[in-house]
Write a protein that holds these residues in place. Structure first.
Motif, PDB file in Angstrom:
ATOM      1  N   UNK A 102       0.823  -1.205   0.000  1.00 49.75           N
ATOM      2  CA  UNK A 102       0.000   0.000   0.000  1.00 49.75           C
ATOM      3  C   UNK A 102       0.849   1.243   0.000  1.00 49.75           C
ATOM      4  N   UNK A 103       0.237   2.363   0.365  1.00 52.65           N
ATOM      5  CA  UNK A 103       0.907   3.665   0.321  1.00 52.65           C
ATOM      6  C   UNK A 103       2.105   3.733   1.249  1.00 52.65           C
ATOM      7  N   UNK A 104       2.142   2.912   2.300  1.00 57.73           N
ATOM      8  CA  UNK A 104       3.280   2.914   3.223  1.00 57.73           C
ATOM      9  C   UNK A 104       4.513   2.241   2.629  1.00 57.73           C
ATOM     10  N   UNK A 105       4.351   1.560   1.495  1.00 61.08           N
ATOM     11  CA  UNK A 105       5.453   0.926   0.760  1.00 61.08           C
ATOM     12  C   UNK A 105       6.226  -0.107   1.591  1.00 61.08           C
ATOM     13  N   UNK A 106       5.512  -0.822   2.456  1.00 63.97           N
ATOM     14  CA  UNK A 106       6.167  -1.900   3.197  1.00 63.97           C
ATOM     15  C   UNK A 106       6.443  -3.099   2.304  1.00 63.97           C
ATOM     16  N   UNK A 107       5.686  -3.213   1.222  1.00 71.37           N
ATOM     17  CA  UNK A 107       5.840  -4.364   0.337  1.00 71.37           C
ATOM     18  C   UNK A 107       4.746  -5.393   0.582  1.00 71.37           C
ATOM     19  N   UNK A 108       4.765  -6.485  -0.180  1.00 73.46           N
ATOM     20  CA  UNK A 108       3.758  -7.536  -0.004  1.00 73.46           C
ATOM     21  C   UNK A 108       3.752  -8.092   1.410  1.00 73.46           C
ATOM     22  N   UNK A 109       2.562  -8.546   1.840  1.00 69.94           N
ATOM     23  CA  UNK A 109       2.415  -9.078   3.180  1.00 69.94           C
ATOM     24  C   UNK A 109       1.634 -10.386   3.134  1.00 69.94           C
ATOM     25  N   UNK A 110       2.150 -11.400   3.828  1.00 63.24           N
ATOM     26  CA  UNK A 110       1.434 -12.674   3.924  1.00 63.24           C
ATOM     27  C   UNK A 110       0.247 -12.556   4.864  1.00 63.24           C
ATOM     28  N   UNK A 111       0.311 -11.639   5.812  1.00 63.73           N
ATOM     29  CA  UNK A 111      -0.763 -11.400   6.767  1.00 63.73           C
ATOM     30  C   UNK A 111      -1.650 -10.285   6.235  1.00 63.73           C
ATOM     31  N   UNK A 112      -2.879 -10.627   5.878  1.00 63.29           N
ATOM     32  CA  UNK A 112      -3.789  -9.636   5.309  1.00 63.29           C
ATOM     33  C   UNK A 112      -4.740  -9.043   6.336  1.00 63.29           C
ATOM     34  N   UNK A 113      -4.423  -9.159   7.629  1.00 67.62           N
ATOM     35  CA  UNK A 113      -5.162  -8.412   8.638  1.00 67.62           C
ATOM     36  C   UNK A 113      -4.591  -6.995   8.657  1.00 67.62           C
ATOM     37  N   UNK A 114      -4.941  -6.246   7.640  1.00 67.33           N
ATOM     38  CA  UNK A 114      -4.354  -4.926   7.401  1.00 67.33           C
ATOM     39  C   UNK A 114      -5.466  -3.924   7.103  1.00 67.33           C
ATOM     40  N   UNK A 115      -5.095  -2.650   7.077  1.00 64.43           N
ATOM     41  CA  UNK A 115      -6.087  -1.601   6.839  1.00 64.43           C
ATOM     42  C   UNK A 115      -5.429  -0.364   6.254  1.00 64.43           C
TER      43      UNK A 115
END
Length: 319
Positions: free
Chosen positions: A139-152
């Motif tokens: 997303x906009x924070x540019x952390x990169x792909x995430x295996x954990x999709x408990x995100x917002x």
């Protein structure tokens, strides 16, 4: 020129004689009373205590003339400060809450109030939850792909130029369901203050995504995490220009500094979640990261390797 109109002196009227009391004894008695009053102290213990110790919550001010500005009492100043917009609308449960404390029971550092920005510890907020297709979790924070999709995605106002990036938030619905999400994205306007755009996976933990919009309350968390903080230099970084990013932090990051020949230099934060040294000064040197609670982590030996997340051995304390 402002003028003040004063009233004339009050006229004292005699209401006739006092029946049964001769004039001379009355005058003598009056003089005796006046003499006794002159011997009494001008103020009792309460008056002396008031002069020596101001009451808690009241600011002592010096006398001022008609045109002199007068400092506001402490209660008025506090009310003015609280009138500034919070991160969103605080929930009624947070009203009158006791000051936040650490697990040991000691007060949390004052820095948490000033460095946290719009999203503050130990404060409940209310808004609405919506859902979006999170894809690979980037997303906009540019952390990169995430295996954990408990995100917002945080609404634009509370995103606050990436200050919310990486924050963990506990979200509750009126039906009693709750979910913990990590902020990795920004929900642009017209997303309102207090609104969270949850991944469909996270929204499903609260209600059926077909609901569309769900009233929620949410609070900032300082969760138990097992990983340590990582540092990443942005693509194109060199000793002449660099962007520095913090990844995997338990608590929101308030500031980032780099060591230069003249000391620590605080870098400005971009809305894409990198701290930028546009002139290269400090790039490749020691890095100092401060969280919203005032804790500082100093990291040495991070080479300029663009787009590589370099692990450290440090992590912020849990609150």
């Amino acid at each position: 020129m402002r003028t003040t109109k004063h009233g004339g002196p009050r006229s004292w009227r005699r209401h006739g004689r006092t029946a049964g009391i001769p004039l001379v004894p009355a005058v003598v008695g009056l003089l005796a009373c006046l003499a006794a009053a002159a011997l009494l102290p001008t103020g009792g213990a309460g008056a002396a205590r008031s002069a020596a110790a101001p009451v808690a919550g009241v600011t002592s001010i010096s006398p001022a003339g008609p045109e002199s500005p007068v400092a506001a009492p402490a209660a008025t100043t506090a009310a003015a400060a609280s009138a500034q917009p919070p991160a969103s609308t605080p929930s009624s449960a947070s009203s009158g809450a006791a000051p936040a404390t650490s697990p040991s029971g000691s007060p949390r550092p004052v820095a948490a109030a000033s460095a946290a920005g719009r999203i503050r510890p130990a404060v409940g907020y209310q808004g609405v939850a919506t859902a979006y297709e999170a894809g690979d979790g980037n997303g906009a924070c540019l952390f990169g792909p995430s295996a954990d999709l408990m995100i917002a995605a945080m609404n634009h106002t509370d995103y606050e130029s990436a200050r919310a990036c990486g924050a963990y938030v506990l979200v509750r619905a009126a039906n009693g369901s709750s979910v913990t999400v990590r902020i990795v994205n920004e929900c642009p306007l017209p997303c309102a203050p207090g609104q969270l755009d949850l991944s469909r996976q996270a929204f499903a933990e609260l209600a059926d995504p077909k609901v569309g919009r769900l009233p929620i309350t949410w609070t900032l968390l300082s969760p138990a995490v097992v990983d340590t903080v990582s540092i990443r230099y942005k693509t194109g970084s060199s000793r002449y220009w660099c962007g520095v990013q913090v990844i995997g932090h338990r608590n929101p990051v308030a500031s980032l500094e780099v060591r230069t020949a003249s000391g620590w230099r605080q870098l400005p934060r971009t809305d894409y979640n990198y701290f930028l040294a546009a002139d290269g000064n400090g790039c490749g040197g020691s890095i100092r990261v401060t969280d919203i609670y005032g804790e500082q982590l100093t990291v040495d030996g991070i080479a300029i390797q663009p787009d590589v997340a370099q692990a450290t051995r440090v992590q912020f304390a849990r609150h």
